[in-house]
Write a protein that holds these residues in place. Structure first.
Motif, short mmCIF file in Angstrom:
data_model
loop_
_atom_site.label_atom_id
_atom_site.label_comp_id
_atom_site.label_asym_id
_atom_site.label_seq_id
_atom_site.Cartn_x
_atom_site.Cartn_y
_atom_site.Cartn_z
N UNK A 266 17.36 -2.26 5.90
CA UNK A 266 16.21 -1.95 5.05
C UNK A 266 14.92 -2.34 5.79
N UNK A 267 14.00 -1.36 5.97
CA UNK A 267 12.75 -1.69 6.68
C UNK A 267 11.93 -2.72 5.90
N UNK A 268 11.14 -3.47 6.68
CA UNK A 268 10.24 -4.43 6.02
C UNK A 268 8.97 -3.70 5.57
N UNK A 269 8.46 -2.86 6.49
CA UNK A 269 7.27 -2.06 6.17
C UNK A 269 7.62 -0.60 6.37
N UNK A 270 7.31 0.21 5.36
CA UNK A 270 7.60 1.64 5.47
C UNK A 270 6.45 2.42 4.84
N UNK A 271 5.73 3.17 5.68
CA UNK A 271 4.56 3.92 5.19
C UNK A 271 4.77 5.41 5.41
N UNK A 272 4.42 6.18 4.37
CA UNK A 272 4.54 7.64 4.48
C UNK A 272 3.21 8.29 4.12
N UNK A 273 2.67 9.01 5.07
CA UNK A 273 1.42 9.77 4.86
C UNK A 273 0.32 8.91 4.21
N UNK A 274 0.21 7.71 4.70
CA UNK A 274 -0.81 6.81 4.14
C UNK A 274 -2.18 7.20 4.70
N UNK A 275 -3.15 7.29 3.79
CA UNK A 275 -4.50 7.68 4.22
C UNK A 275 -5.54 6.78 3.55
N UNK A 276 -6.60 6.55 4.31
CA UNK A 276 -7.70 5.73 3.77
C UNK A 276 -8.99 6.48 4.07
N UNK A 277 -9.80 6.64 3.05
CA UNK A 277 -11.02 7.41 3.24
C UNK A 277 -12.20 6.72 2.53
N UNK A 278 -13.35 6.76 3.18
CA UNK A 278 -14.58 6.30 2.53
C UNK A 278 -15.39 7.51 2.12
N UNK A 279 -15.79 7.52 0.86
CA UNK A 279 -16.63 8.65 0.43
C UNK A 279 -18.08 8.22 0.43
N UNK A 280 -18.90 8.96 1.16
CA UNK A 280 -20.33 8.68 1.20
C UNK A 280 -21.07 9.95 0.80
N UNK A 281 -22.39 9.81 0.69
CA UNK A 281 -23.17 10.99 0.33
C UNK A 281 -23.08 12.06 1.42
N UNK A 282 -22.86 11.57 2.63
CA UNK A 282 -22.77 12.53 3.75
C UNK A 282 -21.42 13.24 3.76
N UNK A 283 -20.48 12.79 2.93
CA UNK A 283 -19.15 13.39 2.90
C UNK A 283 -18.08 12.34 3.08
#
Lengths: 230, 844
Positions: A1-18
């Protein structure tokens, strides 16, 4: 069993510029006992990935399982509990509290985990002994060298018996001799079974790991195993 | 508990590591909490403390009137009674239903001559103070004697042996605390009394002040007061009623019962036939029972409002202090963001951290409170001194004061600790992973909050400054007002020949001999004698009838009456407007005459020529007793006259006093106008009186100016303390403003360096920093002026000659505040101006 398992993890900052993407479609699996180095240029998303693995950051999308716990489905409170139970952090700037002694700094994470005083005292004594810093237990961090401070920081990360140690540039503020001492220590801990994930820019420290994950502009651009540990 | 103790230890360690921060924070809070505790201690002592007797909540008084020594000698007065006659007291006592018991006391104390019997000091005459009380007084009060016994109901009988109870203080000072004092005899005004008991130290009676020396049964009133008996005169109202409610009885119910009994009593007194006038008068007559738990207190009556105002003012000071410490903590919290992030990263919960920061605040508040308690002890002594010499007030801190201080401490800690704690607890743990970062918007948010606090401080300071300014101006106006007499250079010397055994017939020659001697003293311009001096607190009124002018329906026909000797007009600096002054020619044998004031003429004589008109006291049959020979200008003789229209007044010759139903000519004051400082001739005046009458007791020696000023003590106290607090508030606000700007300059050193490198001149930087500060001050001024307009209305009753929205006071105080604030801004602005660009940019 994996300790860490990530699938399609995304992080985004939304600003006025996009939208500004910090992490893109991260798929990462780390098994218990592994020693993984995350590398990449500034702004690649290394620290953000570490904070997500350490459950200090809950603002992301995708799936993340930690030791089979679906972190993406957990509430903030549950994440904090999971973090408290399984994660140990080592920081570049050590982040020891200058107004607490070495022993009190080691005691701090235990006090947040509601251990009884007698238990805490025993665990601190054991850790002081293990890291051979019993003689320094009543000193304040400012009375220690950088290497000694990071030693205490590693001891503090370990004292709660975590499943994984997340080390963010653990030798970034140390000269080479002290850095080697810390990396040797992490290697020894890994050999004893502790999973370690570190972020570093330094090739030599990176080579202590068995696997290197390379990030660039938020993407994992390579994930390779090393033939032999440094 | 262990966690709490650890947090406390950590907080103490942090404070020890930052002694500068600790000293400023603790001192700021000490000033705020100390000032609050001091004012509350006085408020507690004057307003809240109950009498030290069992179940004080069950004591009631038959009137809320706190005047003393007054006597009303007219038909039963309509309206709410302030005093009882002997007959009325007996009626209530004998028909009692609502009370365990009803006692009566003379509504004032009497000065008596005391001689000890059978001791080395026998024959020596001393003065002491006696209080006439009914035999059941001590039972009603619920206290027992420390030694011996108290008086009891048997002492109400006219045949009872004269007995006296000593106060603890008198027993200690005059009998050296010897228990053998019980059973000894003392002669009070020539009547031997046996000492039957000593009261405990804590007991001072129903009036909150120094205990009298003796408590003596009411039946000995003629022997103690050396006047005709008031015990049988049904029209003499001279007693104050005190009662203890039966268990379960309410004040309202008792009040209803007493008023029914009052009407029954009045009806019985009027006899069988009641005229319409009698019925109307009886219907209008009432008794208003008031709670007696806190006793009768002149201080409470006069100082409740000033102390309430000062409590608000001092609360403002505490808020300003809290804002200052909160600003300091916010700055500190910014520096501790990374520590917070680290704690969160290693497992601390936000609630746990919030608790820790609040514990740190509590530790600072506790240390501030401890220091504040010491400051308050000093402050209370200062306040008591400001109350005036000889004022009796028990300011020993009690549980209520302690609870107040603890409450102030907790509230303070919460007020200044909550914003920094919440700000800190919002830190994101990810910050611990970043090397050179701060919480997004954290500094800006802190800065906005700190700026808001400075605006708040400036606004509160301005409110206090304006309030204090108005009070100071009022006090100055009160002192400088036209009294109608000249209070400068007048010495007052009290005396009472009755105590020395003089008879009424001997008084004229005694007084004239002394006055003759005084008039020839060097430095004395003129001397006179009067039954009391203006604004002394004494007074005597009587109901008058003017010959040929029937009283109007519902007219207030009361007039003030005073007995005077020759040279009265010159000595007091009054003016004769018509006719002549009363002089040596007006003797007991000559026609009875009087001077009246302008108010008398206006109210009772209309447009008629007053000279030669006749009037009298005590009903229509006596309306021809006195002839008006002179009219004097209106003068302010009573505290009430200062803010209200002056009342009609009648001035008699002291030799004719007994014919005019006037107050006794025995208790009198010599009034001596001097060429220069009045106090300078006091010793010579005393010697001169002793030369003429060696045994004549000389009482209080004072100046008229001092006596006049003592009427404004509450305004003086409020003005002085509010002034002190406003200066404290101004200083704290200035420190807060300075701290904010200095911190801002330190934070923006690199930015300032860049600006200067890009061509900004030092004067541009100076203007930028100064402008930042002044903008906050202007905003604070706007809020402060609006706040002051709303709040100063509460001061209206204390103001004199100045409106609550006086524009001059508003402008002057605002200018003072701007000047101080500009100075607070100037120092950091100057420091910013001297920034070296190269060094500044290296900071980054």
């Amino acid at each position: 069993m994996p300790l860490v398992e990530m699938h399609d993890l995304e992080k985004v900052f939304e600003t006025r510029a996009g939208k500004t993407w910090v992490l893109r479609r991260i798929n990462l699996v780390v098994h218990p006992g592994e020693f993984v180095t995350i590398m990449g240029p500034s702004g690649a998303g290394k620290s953000t990935l570490m904070s997500i693995i350490g459950m200090l950051d809950g603002e992301w999308t995708g799936e993340y399982f930690f030791s089979d716990h679906p972190v993406h489905k957990l509430s903030n409170r549950q994440r904090v509990e999971l973090h408290k139970q399984y994660i140990g952090f080592v920081f570049q700037q050590f982040h020891l509290l200058d107004n607490l002694t070495v022993a009190e700094n080691l005691d701090l994470p235990l006090s947040y985990r509601n251990f009884k005083k007698s238990e805490r005292q025993a665990m601190v004594a054991e850790m002081l002994d293990k890291f051979q810093i019993v003689g320094k237990k009543d000193l304040f961090p400012t009375q220690l060298s950088g290497g000694q401070q990071q030693l205490v920081a590693v001891a503090r990360a370990l004292i709660g018996n975590p499943k994984v140690i997340l080390a963010d540039e653990p030798c970034g503020s140390l000269h080479s001799t002290q850095g080697k001492m810390i990396m040797d220590l992490l290697k020894r801990l890994n050999d004893e079974g502790t999973t370690i994930i570190q972020v570093t820019h330094n090739e030599a420290w990176a080579a202590y790991a068995r696997r290197i994950v390379q990030l660039a502009d938020g993407w994992i651009v390579s994930d390779r195993a090393l033939a032999a540990a440094g | 508990m262990e966690t709490l103790w650890r947090d406390v230890k950590y907080a103490l360690r942090l404070l020890a590591k930052s002694p500068g921060f600790a000293a400023v924070a603790i001192l700021t809070l000490a000033l705020g909490i100390g000032a609050n505790t001091a004012i509350f201690t006085l408020f507690d002592a004057v307003v809240l403390k109950t009498l030290p007797v069992p179940h004080p909540g069950r004591l009631v008084f038959f009137s809320g009137h706190s005047g003393e020594g007054e006597e009303i000698s007219t038909p039963p007065p309509a309206g709410a009674w302030i005093e009882l006659s002997t007959a009325a007291y007996r009626y209530f006592r004998d028909h009692n239903r609502a009370f365990s018991e009803i006692a009566a006391v003379r509504d004032g104390e009497t000065s008596v001559a005391v001689q000890r019997v059978g001791e080395a000091s026998s024959g020596v005459v001393n003065r002491a103070v006696a209080h006439l009380v009914s035999g059941n007084y001590f039972r009603v009060m619920g206290v027992q004697a420390l030694l011996g016994s108290t008086l009891d109901s048997s002492d109400n009988r006219s045949t009872a042996a004269p007995a006296a109870v000593l106060s603890y203080g008198y027993w200690k000072s005059q009998f050296s605390g010897d228990p053998a004092a019980i059973g000894k005899t003392v002669i009070l005004n020539k009547t031997p009394f046996t000492i039957v008991g000593i009261m405990p130290q804590f007991f001072f009676g129903e009036r909150v002040r120094k205990a009298p020396d003796f408590w003596v049964p009411l039946v000995f009133q003629p022997q103690i007061e050396l006047t005709a008996s008031r015990l049988t005169d049904t029209s003499d109202y001279w007693l104050a009623g005190i009662a203890r409610l039966k268990p379960g009885e309410t004040l309202a119910h008792a009040n209803a019962i007493v008023n029914v009994q009052l009407r029954q009593f009045l009806t019985a007194q009027a006899g069988g036939k009641l005229s319409q006038n009698d019925r109307t008068r009886i219907a209008r007559t009432s008794i208003q029972l008031v709670p007696g738990a806190r006793g009768v207190s002149f201080l409470r009556e006069n100082y409740s409002l000033p102390l309430e105002i000062l409590l608000v003012a001092v609360g403002f000071v505490l808020l300003i202090a809290c804002a200052n410490v909160a600003s300091l903590l916010l700055a500190r919290a910014t520096g501790r963001q990374r520590e917070t992030a680290m704690r969160l990263a290693i497992g601390a919960s936000r609630s746990r951290l919030l608790r820790q920061w609040l514990t740190e605040s509590m530790v600072i508040a506790a240390l501030g409170s401890c220091a504040g308690l010491f400051l308050s002890a000093w402050g209370v002594n200062l306040l008591v001194k400001l109350l005036g010499h000889g004022v009796f007030v028990n300011v020993h801190p009690d549980l209520r004061v302690l609870l107040f201080t603890v409450g102030a401490m907790a509230l303070t800690a919460l007020l200044f600790g909550i914003a920094p704690a919440l700000r800190t607890a919002r830190v994101e743990p990810i910050l611990a992973l970043r090397e050179h970062s701060s919480v997004a918007g954290g500094r800006a948010a802190r800065s906005t909050l700190s700026r808001a606090m400075v605006v708040f401080q400036v606004a509160l300071s301005l409110c206090l400054l304006i309030g204090a300014g108005l009070l100071v101006k009022s006090f100055a106006n009160l002192q400088d007002q036209q009294f109608g007499f000249n209070p400068r250079h007048v010495l007052l010397v009290g005396t009472n020949p009755r105590i020395a055994g003089y008879e009424l017939a001997q008084l004229p020659s005694l007084y004239l001999s002394i006055l003759d001697r005084l008039n020839h003293l060097p430095g004395v311009q003129s001397a006179t004698i009067a039954s009391y001096a203006p604004l002394s607190g004494y007074g005597s009124t009587g109901n008058i009838s003017v010959q040929g002018r029937p009283p109007l329906h519902g007219e207030d026909a009361d007039a003030e009456r005073i007995l005077v000797g020759p040279n009265y007009i010159e000595t007091l600096g009054l003016k004769i407007l018509l006719g002549r002054e009363i002089g040596l020619q007006d003797t007991a044998a000559s026609p009875r005459v009087a001077m009246v004031n302008e108010a008398f003429v206006r109210r009772f004589l209309g447009g008629a020529d007053p000279i030669g008109q006749r009037f009298g006291f005590g009903g229509r049959k006596s309306s021809g007793d006195l002839e008006i020979v002179g009219v004097v200008n209106d003068a302010k003789y009573h505290g009430d006259d200062i803010r209200h229209p002056i009342q009609p007044m009648v001035i008699f010759a002291i030799e004719q006093g007994k014919y005019a139903n006037a107050p006794s000519p025995f208790g009198a004051q010599f009034e001596i106008r001097t060429v220069a400082g009045a106090a300078g001739v006091a010793a010579e005046v005393r010697r001169a009186i002793e030369d003429v009458a060696p045994h004549l007791p000389i009482g209080d020696v004072s100046t008229l100016r001092h006596q006049v000023d003592s009427n404004f003590r509450e305004t003086r106290l409020t003005a002085a303390v509010a002034g002190l607090f406003s200066l404290l508030a101004l200083s704290l606000a200035a420190v807060g403003l300075y701290g904010l700007l200095a911190y801002g300059v330190a934070q923006r050193t690199a930015e300032i360096g860049v600006r200067m490198a890009l061509g900004a001149r030092p004067s541009d930087v100076f203007r930028m920093v100064l402008g930042n500060g002044i903008r906050l001050v202007v905003l604070g001024l706007v809020f402060g002026i609006l706040g002051a307009l709303a709040l100063t209305r509460a001061l209206s009753s204390l103001l004199y000659g100045v409106g609550a929205a006086d524009p001059v006071t508003f402008l002057v105080t605002a200018a003072i505040l701007v000047a101080v604030a500009a100075l607070a801004c100037y120092i950091p602005a100057r420091r910013a101006m001297r920034t070296e660009p190269a060094i500044a940019m290296r900071c980054e």
